[in-house]
Write a protein that holds these residues in place. Structure first.
Motif, PDB file in Angstrom:
ATOM      1  N   GLY A  50      39.578  29.118  48.008  1.00  0.00           N
ATOM      2  CA  GLY A  50      39.270  29.922  46.819  1.00  0.00           C
ATOM      3  C   GLY A  50      37.865  30.461  46.790  1.00  0.00           C
ATOM      4  O   GLY A  50      37.434  31.029  45.791  1.00  0.00           O
ATOM      5  N   HIS A  51      37.108  30.285  47.856  1.00  0.00           N
ATOM      6  CA  HIS A  51      35.696  30.687  47.830  1.00  0.00           C
ATOM      7  C   HIS A  51      35.280  31.418  49.098  1.00  0.00           C
ATOM      8  O   HIS A  51      34.170  31.227  49.592  1.00  0.00           O
ATOM      9  N   LEU A  55      36.362  37.248  49.291  1.00  0.00           N
ATOM     10  CA  LEU A  55      36.878  37.223  47.920  1.00  0.00           C
ATOM     11  C   LEU A  55      35.733  37.356  46.921  1.00  0.00           C
ATOM     12  O   LEU A  55      35.812  38.132  45.959  1.00  0.00           O
ATOM     13  N   GLN A  56      34.655  36.605  47.152  1.00  0.00           N
ATOM     14  CA  GLN A  56      33.540  36.648  46.209  1.00  0.00           C
ATOM     15  C   GLN A  56      32.932  38.045  46.140  1.00  0.00           C
ATOM     16  O   GLN A  56      32.622  38.550  45.056  1.00  0.00           O
ATOM     17  N   GLN A  59      35.193  40.466  44.271  1.00  0.00           N
ATOM     18  CA  GLN A  59      35.101  40.274  42.822  1.00  0.00           C
ATOM     19  C   GLN A  59      33.808  40.872  42.269  1.00  0.00           C
ATOM     20  O   GLN A  59      33.796  41.471  41.192  1.00  0.00           O
ATOM     21  N   ASP A  63      33.337  43.851  39.577  1.00  0.00           N
ATOM     22  CA  ASP A  63      32.486  43.626  38.416  1.00  0.00           C
ATOM     23  C   ASP A  63      31.485  44.767  38.230  1.00  0.00           C
ATOM     24  O   ASP A  63      31.173  45.164  37.103  1.00  0.00           O
ATOM     25  N   TRP A  66      33.335  47.604  36.667  1.00  0.00           N
ATOM     26  CA  TRP A  66      33.544  47.353  35.231  1.00  0.00           C
ATOM     27  C   TRP A  66      32.218  47.493  34.466  1.00  0.00           C
ATOM     28  O   TRP A  66      32.173  48.110  33.398  1.00  0.00           O
ATOM     29  N   GLY A  67      31.188  46.916  35.028  1.00  0.00           N
ATOM     30  CA  GLY A  67      29.897  46.959  34.330  1.00  0.00           C
ATOM     31  C   GLY A  67      29.430  48.388  34.104  1.00  0.00           C
ATOM     32  O   GLY A  67      28.944  48.727  33.024  1.00  0.00           O
ATOM     33  N   LEU A  68      29.633  49.228  35.087  1.00  0.00           N
ATOM     34  CA  LEU A  68      29.135  50.599  34.987  1.00  0.00           C
ATOM     35  C   LEU A  68      30.096  51.525  34.219  1.00  0.00           C
ATOM     36  O   LEU A  68      29.655  52.416  33.509  1.00  0.00           O
TER      37      LEU A  68
ATOM     38  N   ASP B 103      32.486  31.919  39.446  1.00  0.00           N
ATOM     39  CA  ASP B 103      33.217  31.124  40.438  1.00  0.00           C
ATOM     40  C   ASP B 103      34.459  31.882  40.904  1.00  0.00           C
ATOM     41  O   ASP B 103      35.334  32.230  40.089  1.00  0.00           O
ATOM     42  N   ALA B 104      34.539  32.112  42.195  1.00  0.00           N
ATOM     43  CA  ALA B 104      35.621  32.944  42.737  1.00  0.00           C
ATOM     44  C   ALA B 104      36.995  32.349  42.457  1.00  0.00           C
ATOM     45  O   ALA B 104      37.932  33.069  42.091  1.00  0.00           O
ATOM     46  N   ALA B 105      37.130  31.047  42.622  1.00  0.00           N
ATOM     47  CA  ALA B 105      38.444  30.427  42.440  1.00  0.00           C
ATOM     48  C   ALA B 105      38.872  30.466  40.975  1.00  0.00           C
ATOM     49  O   ALA B 105      40.029  30.771  40.664  1.00  0.00           O
ATOM     50  N   HIS B 118      34.811  38.415  34.422  1.00  0.00           N
ATOM     51  CA  HIS B 118      33.579  39.100  34.801  1.00  0.00           C
ATOM     52  C   HIS B 118      32.470  38.077  34.966  1.00  0.00           C
ATOM     53  O   HIS B 118      32.510  37.002  34.378  1.00  0.00           O
ATOM     54  N   GLY B 119      31.465  38.467  35.766  1.00  0.00           N
ATOM     55  CA  GLY B 119      30.385  37.535  36.051  1.00  0.00           C
ATOM     56  C   GLY B 119      29.032  38.085  35.656  1.00  0.00           C
ATOM     57  O   GLY B 119      28.922  39.117  34.970  1.00  0.00           O
ATOM     58  N   THR B 120      27.999  37.397  36.113  1.00  0.00           N
ATOM     59  CA  THR B 120      26.632  37.718  35.697  1.00  0.00           C
ATOM     60  C   THR B 120      26.258  39.168  36.013  1.00  0.00           C
ATOM     61  O   THR B 120      25.680  39.862  35.167  1.00  0.00           O
ATOM     62  N   ILE B 121      26.600  39.628  37.199  1.00  0.00           N
ATOM     63  CA  ILE B 121      26.209  40.994  37.581  1.00  0.00           C
ATOM     64  C   ILE B 121      26.905  42.022  36.690  1.00  0.00           C
ATOM     65  O   ILE B 121      26.279  42.971  36.204  1.00  0.00           O
ATOM     66  N   GLY B 122      28.184  41.814  36.449  1.00  0.00           N
ATOM     67  CA  GLY B 122      28.901  42.724  35.556  1.00  0.00           C
ATOM     68  C   GLY B 122      28.302  42.741  34.165  1.00  0.00           C
ATOM     69  O   GLY B 122      28.197  43.794  33.527  1.00  0.00           O
ATOM     70  N   LEU B 123      27.885  41.583  33.689  1.00  0.00           N
ATOM     71  CA  LEU B 123      27.304  41.501  32.347  1.00  0.00           C
ATOM     72  C   LEU B 123      25.979  42.252  32.266  1.00  0.00           C
ATOM     73  O   LEU B 123      25.670  42.886  31.252  1.00  0.00           O
ATOM     74  N   LEU B 125      25.113  44.896  34.127  1.00  0.00           N
ATOM     75  CA  LEU B 125      25.412  46.327  34.171  1.00  0.00           C
ATOM     76  C   LEU B 125      26.042  46.793  32.856  1.00  0.00           C
ATOM     77  O   LEU B 125      25.732  47.877  32.346  1.00  0.00           O
ATOM     78  N   LEU B 153      23.754  35.694  46.719  1.00  0.00           N
ATOM     79  CA  LEU B 153      24.236  37.049  46.967  1.00  0.00           C
ATOM     80  C   LEU B 153      23.637  37.542  48.270  1.00  0.00           C
ATOM     81  O   LEU B 153      22.436  37.412  48.492  1.00  0.00           O
ATOM     82  N   ARG B 154      24.479  38.109  49.129  1.00  0.00           N
ATOM     83  CA  ARG B 154      23.984  38.654  50.392  1.00  0.00           C
ATOM     84  C   ARG B 154      23.046  39.817  50.087  1.00  0.00           C
ATOM     85  O   ARG B 154      23.324  40.652  49.234  1.00  0.00           O
ATOM     86  N   LEU B 157      24.470  43.303  50.146  1.00  0.00           N
ATOM     87  CA  LEU B 157      25.347  43.585  49.004  1.00  0.00           C
ATOM     88  C   LEU B 157      24.502  43.913  47.769  1.00  0.00           C
ATOM     89  O   LEU B 157      24.790  44.875  47.047  1.00  0.00           O
ATOM     90  N   ILE B 161      24.404  47.338  45.545  1.00  0.00           N
ATOM     91  CA  ILE B 161      24.612  47.364  44.092  1.00  0.00           C
ATOM     92  C   ILE B 161      23.432  48.060  43.404  1.00  0.00           C
ATOM     93  O   ILE B 161      23.607  48.881  42.498  1.00  0.00           O
ATOM     94  N   ALA B 165      23.725  51.358  41.136  1.00  0.00           N
ATOM     95  CA  ALA B 165      23.283  51.329  39.741  1.00  0.00           C
ATOM     96  C   ALA B 165      22.172  52.345  39.495  1.00  0.00           C
ATOM     97  O   ALA B 165      22.145  53.021  38.461  1.00  0.00           O
TER      98      ALA B 165
END
Lengths: 72, 170
Positions: A50-51, A55-56, A59, A63, A66-68, B103-105, B118-123, B125, B153-154, B157, B161, B165
């Motif tokens: 799951g990690h 996948l991460q 997601q 996000d 969605w955020g933008l 958390d991905a799972a 949604h996660g921290t980055i989405g929040l 933005l 975070l890589r 990536l 982002i 943005a």
């Protein structure tokens, strides 16, 4: 469940809290695993399934969209 | 812009990471923000000085309901932690729309049963989209993720982002 019989196996020495050990040994006693090692491998397998990095990152990119551009 | 009609349930990740950035107030932009006590306990382990007094819409759920069978099976399969399980249980029981988690799972399980996650980055933005922070503040918060937070975070990536943005007309 047998540990992956035909795979090359790594050996890792770890320390973990007594509380986790107690829970693990209960599962072994109840027949869920033959050995504590099997339980540790199963827990690791489940966590990794799951990690994945892919996948991460997928997601996170969803996000960003969605955020933008989301409506809520 | 008024807070939306969204009921959101918090997992520990965004709580920890937004606190690390000093921007927990971004969580005020929901109608209701539900936090299981288990999640709060986990966040407090990482952030002992965590102060939630500024969250006007916060409700701490001291005794989350049991996880329904459909969620329990997925949660077991993906070895979700107690906090993640509690957050999903509250989301289901209270008719929430969003699981806020890094958390991905946990996100995968929530989406599998029809919730938005949604996660921290989405929040961060979203806060710009909804006029809660300036564009410069949004970019600054994103740039600070590797140095001020424990969100991994890589670099490539994050750079991508940031470029996306920065190019947006928001």
């Amino acid at each position: 469940m047998d540990l992956c019989q035909n795979e090359i196996m790594k050996t890792v020495t770890i320390q973990y809290p007594d509380q986790l050990d107690e829970q693990l040994r209960k599962l072994v006693s109840a027949g869920w695993f033959k050995t504590p090692e099997e339980g540790v491998v199963e827990a690791l397998r489940r966590y990794l399934s799951g990690h994945s990095v892919e996948l991460q990152e997928k997601q996170i990119l969803e996000d960003v969209e969605w955020g933008l551009h989301g409506r809520d | 812009m008024a807070a939306t009609e969204i009921v959101a349930v918090l997992d520990a990740g965004p709580l920890i990471h937004l606190d690390e950035l000093g921007r927990l107030n971004l969580l005020n932009d929901f109608k209701e923000l539900l936090v299981p006590q288990t999640v709060l306990d986990e966040a407090l382990k990482h952030r002992p000085g965590l102060e939630l007094g500024g969250l006007e819409n916060l409700e701490i759920i001291s005794e989350p309901p049991p996880l329904p069978a459909d969620l329990l099976k997925l949660a077991d399969e993906l070895a979700l932690h107690a906090g993640e399980r509690a957050a999903l249980a509250v989301l289901k029981a209270r008719g929430g729309q969003f699981l806020l988690s890094d958390d991905a799972a946990a996100r995968m399980v929530a989406r599998a049963v029809g919730f938005q996650t949604h996660g921290t980055i989405g929040l961060i933005l979203r806060a710009r989209r909804r006029g809660k922070v300036s564009k410069a503040e949004m970019l600054q918060l994103l740039r600070q993720l590797p140095t001020r937070t424990t969100l991994h975070l890589r670099k490539e990536l994050l750079d991508s982002i940031l470029a996306t943005a920065a190019a947006e007309n928001i």
